[in-house]
Design a protein around this motif. Structure first.
Motif, PDB file in Angstrom:
ATOM      1  N   ASN A 163       5.082   0.102 -19.892  1.00 21.83           N
ATOM      2  CA  ASN A 163       5.330   0.379 -21.244  1.00 21.83           C
ATOM      3  C   ASN A 163       6.207   1.309 -21.330  1.00 21.83           C
ATOM      4  O   ASN A 163       6.309   2.609 -21.289  1.00 21.83           O
ATOM      5  CB  ASN A 163       3.794   0.959 -21.538  1.00 21.83           C
ATOM      6  N   GLU A 164       7.361   1.070 -22.010  1.00 23.68           N
ATOM      7  CA  GLU A 164       8.468   1.518 -21.996  1.00 23.68           C
ATOM      8  C   GLU A 164       8.664   1.828 -23.732  1.00 23.68           C
ATOM      9  O   GLU A 164       9.643   2.253 -24.308  1.00 23.68           O
ATOM     10  CB  GLU A 164       9.777   0.940 -21.636  1.00 23.68           C
ATOM     11  N   THR A 165       7.647   1.667 -24.501  1.00 27.72           N
ATOM     12  CA  THR A 165       7.741   1.918 -25.821  1.00 27.72           C
ATOM     13  C   THR A 165       6.920   3.303 -26.122  1.00 27.72           C
ATOM     14  O   THR A 165       6.672   3.978 -25.053  1.00 27.72           O
ATOM     15  CB  THR A 165       6.591   0.850 -26.742  1.00 27.72           C
ATOM     16  N   HIS A 166       6.917   3.738 -27.256  1.00 27.84           N
ATOM     17  CA  HIS A 166       6.080   5.008 -27.578  1.00 27.84           C
ATOM     18  C   HIS A 166       4.798   5.011 -28.086  1.00 27.84           C
ATOM     19  O   HIS A 166       4.078   6.189 -28.461  1.00 27.84           O
ATOM     20  CB  HIS A 166       7.197   5.804 -28.843  1.00 27.84           C
ATOM     21  N   THR A 167       3.924   3.669 -27.688  1.00 25.61           N
ATOM     22  CA  THR A 167       2.847   3.733 -28.264  1.00 25.61           C
ATOM     23  C   THR A 167       2.006   3.148 -27.064  1.00 25.61           C
ATOM     24  O   THR A 167       2.403   2.345 -26.298  1.00 25.61           O
ATOM     25  CB  THR A 167       2.496   2.713 -29.486  1.00 25.61           C
ATOM     26  N   GLY A 205       5.299   5.053 -20.558  1.00 25.39           N
ATOM     27  CA  GLY A 205       6.072   5.566 -19.390  1.00 25.39           C
ATOM     28  C   GLY A 205       5.044   5.056 -18.104  1.00 25.39           C
ATOM     29  O   GLY A 205       5.238   5.327 -16.820  1.00 25.39           O
ATOM     30  N   GLU A 206       3.803   4.502 -18.278  1.00 29.26           N
ATOM     31  CA  GLU A 206       2.728   4.061 -17.345  1.00 29.26           C
ATOM     32  C   GLU A 206       3.240   2.462 -16.841  1.00 29.26           C
ATOM     33  O   GLU A 206       3.751   1.822 -17.479  1.00 29.26           O
ATOM     34  CB  GLU A 206       1.365   4.073 -17.746  1.00 29.26           C
ATOM     35  N   LYS A 219       3.631   6.007 -12.362  1.00 29.98           N
ATOM     36  CA  LYS A 219       2.447   6.458 -12.765  1.00 29.98           C
ATOM     37  C   LYS A 219       1.743   5.216 -13.131  1.00 29.98           C
ATOM     38  O   LYS A 219       1.965   4.491 -14.122  1.00 29.98           O
ATOM     39  CB  LYS A 219       2.833   7.372 -13.884  1.00 29.98           C
ATOM     40  N   TYR A 220       0.713   4.788 -12.575  1.00 35.10           N
ATOM     41  CA  TYR A 220       0.037   3.752 -12.688  1.00 35.10           C
ATOM     42  C   TYR A 220      -1.308   3.681 -13.581  1.00 35.10           C
ATOM     43  O   TYR A 220      -1.864   4.676 -13.617  1.00 35.10           O
ATOM     44  CB  TYR A 220      -0.736   3.054 -11.316  1.00 35.10           C
ATOM     45  N   TYR A 224       0.916  -1.006  -0.149  1.00 33.63           N
ATOM     46  CA  TYR A 224      -0.050   0.142  -0.025  1.00 33.63           C
ATOM     47  C   TYR A 224       0.921   1.355   0.123  1.00 33.63           C
ATOM     48  O   TYR A 224       0.545   2.295  -0.592  1.00 33.63           O
ATOM     49  CB  TYR A 224      -0.959   0.056   1.181  1.00 33.63           C
ATOM     50  N   SER A 225       2.048   1.077   0.756  1.00 31.70           N
ATOM     51  CA  SER A 225       2.801   2.382   0.811  1.00 31.70           C
ATOM     52  C   SER A 225       3.706   2.623  -0.429  1.00 31.70           C
ATOM     53  O   SER A 225       3.750   3.763  -0.872  1.00 31.70           O
ATOM     54  CB  SER A 225       3.946   2.087   2.027  1.00 31.70           C
ATOM     55  N   GLU A 226       3.841   1.519  -1.158  1.00 29.92           N
ATOM     56  CA  GLU A 226       4.692   1.714  -2.402  1.00 29.92           C
ATOM     57  C   GLU A 226       3.559   2.126  -3.491  1.00 29.92           C
ATOM     58  O   GLU A 226       4.210   3.176  -4.156  1.00 29.92           O
ATOM     59  CB  GLU A 226       5.217   0.056  -2.682  1.00 29.92           C
ATOM     60  N   TRP A 227       2.499   1.647  -3.556  1.00 28.35           N
ATOM     61  CA  TRP A 227       1.351   2.279  -4.418  1.00 28.35           C
ATOM     62  C   TRP A 227       1.361   3.841  -4.435  1.00 28.35           C
ATOM     63  O   TRP A 227       1.078   4.452  -5.329  1.00 28.35           O
ATOM     64  CB  TRP A 227       0.123   1.854  -4.193  1.00 28.35           C
TER      65      TRP A 227
END
Length: 273
Positions: A182-186, A90-91, A35-36, A26-29
């Motif tokens: 997601n470390e892509t651009h799409t 990035g999420e 960014k979830y 919970y603390s980590e979230w």
């Protein structure tokens, strides 16, 4: 060489441990800076990157089929929480952050849970089928698995296995999470739904796939341990192909080590996994 042995812990130790690890999650979230993913898009993105399905009912040795039928109810509830979720660049996708706790108040029922190598019953049981499916389709995409837990026990012998041993992801609310970045651009969209016979999963995107993947295992073997049991081992790799079908890479994915709960060199019939 990894060597494991069965762990014996008191019920009090297990209860306290769960509470501590859940509080930590919970603390980590709240404070880990990630960014979830939480956005849903009702319309399907145009390109299917990878899809797979697994049967809802399997006959497992010494397991009541009613638990399998209950599992379907649990999968229906959890699938609704994940269906149409979009991971923007990035999420991070968090399995348990999206599903939430699996309580009776939310409609979850008793299902099968594997606990320290034994088949037990618990509210919300059976959701490992869902985390296994999501992990399997994810390793066929450019998405990055940032958190995944392997099964510590191999409970049932193989029967008509179509995937390498250890190609799934175990889950337990909320400390054994499955997280994908997601470390892509799409953007990528997850589709999870049930038919009468199967659990279905797809990753979709706004552009067609430029890479395809073939998952395979290396160094699969059993070792006999000094304490009398067997450990199953393997390495999972994936071959990477470009749009023309040329192999461009061969990537390590993960390694697995699990205590077997059966005699590995006997022949079994009628069991499923």
């Amino acid at each position: 060489m990894v060597s494991l042995k069965p762990i014996r812990r008191s019920k009090l130790r297990i209860l306290i441990g769960k509470k501590v690890y859940r509080l930590k999650r919970y603390s980590e979230w709240l404070f880990d800076g990630k960014k979830y993913a939480q956005k849903r898009l009702d319309e399907k993105l145009p390109y299917c990157i990878k899809k797979h399905r697994t049967p809802l009912l399997r006959r497992l040795k010494d397991v009541d089929m009613q638990l399998q039928r209950n599992k379907i109810k649990n999968l229906q509830l959890a699938a609704k929480r994940l269906h149409h979720i979009v991971i923007e660049p990035g999420e991070t996708f968090s399995y348990w952050r999206l599903i939430g706790s699996t309580t009776k108040r939310k409609g979850y029922v008793d299902g099968m849970i594997l606990h320290y190598g034994k088949v037990t019953v618990g509210t919300g049981g059976g959701l490992c089928q869902l985390s296994n499916l999501i992990y399997w389709i994810t390793v066929h995409t450019p998405l990055t698995v940032t958190e995944r837990y392997r099964h510590s026990y191999d409970v049932f012998p193989d029967s008509n296995r179509s995937q390498p041993f250890g190609s799934g992801a175990t889950c337990a609310y909320n400390y054994l999470d499955l997280q994908i970045k997601n470390e892509t651009h799409t953007p990528y969209q997850l589709m999870i739904y049930l038919t009468d016979t199967h659990l279905n999963g797809e990753w979709r995107s706004i552009a067609p796939a430029t890479r395809t993947y073939e998952i395979y295992e290396k160094e699969h073997h059993f070792t006999r341990e000094l304490w009398g049991g067997y450990i199953r081992h393997n390495l999972i790799f994936r071959k990477v192909f470009d749009a023309e079908g040329n192999q461009v890479d061969d990537e390590f994915v993960t390694e697995n080590h699990a205590i077997t709960m059966y005699e590995p060199f006997l022949t079994y019939e009628g069991d499923g996994k």
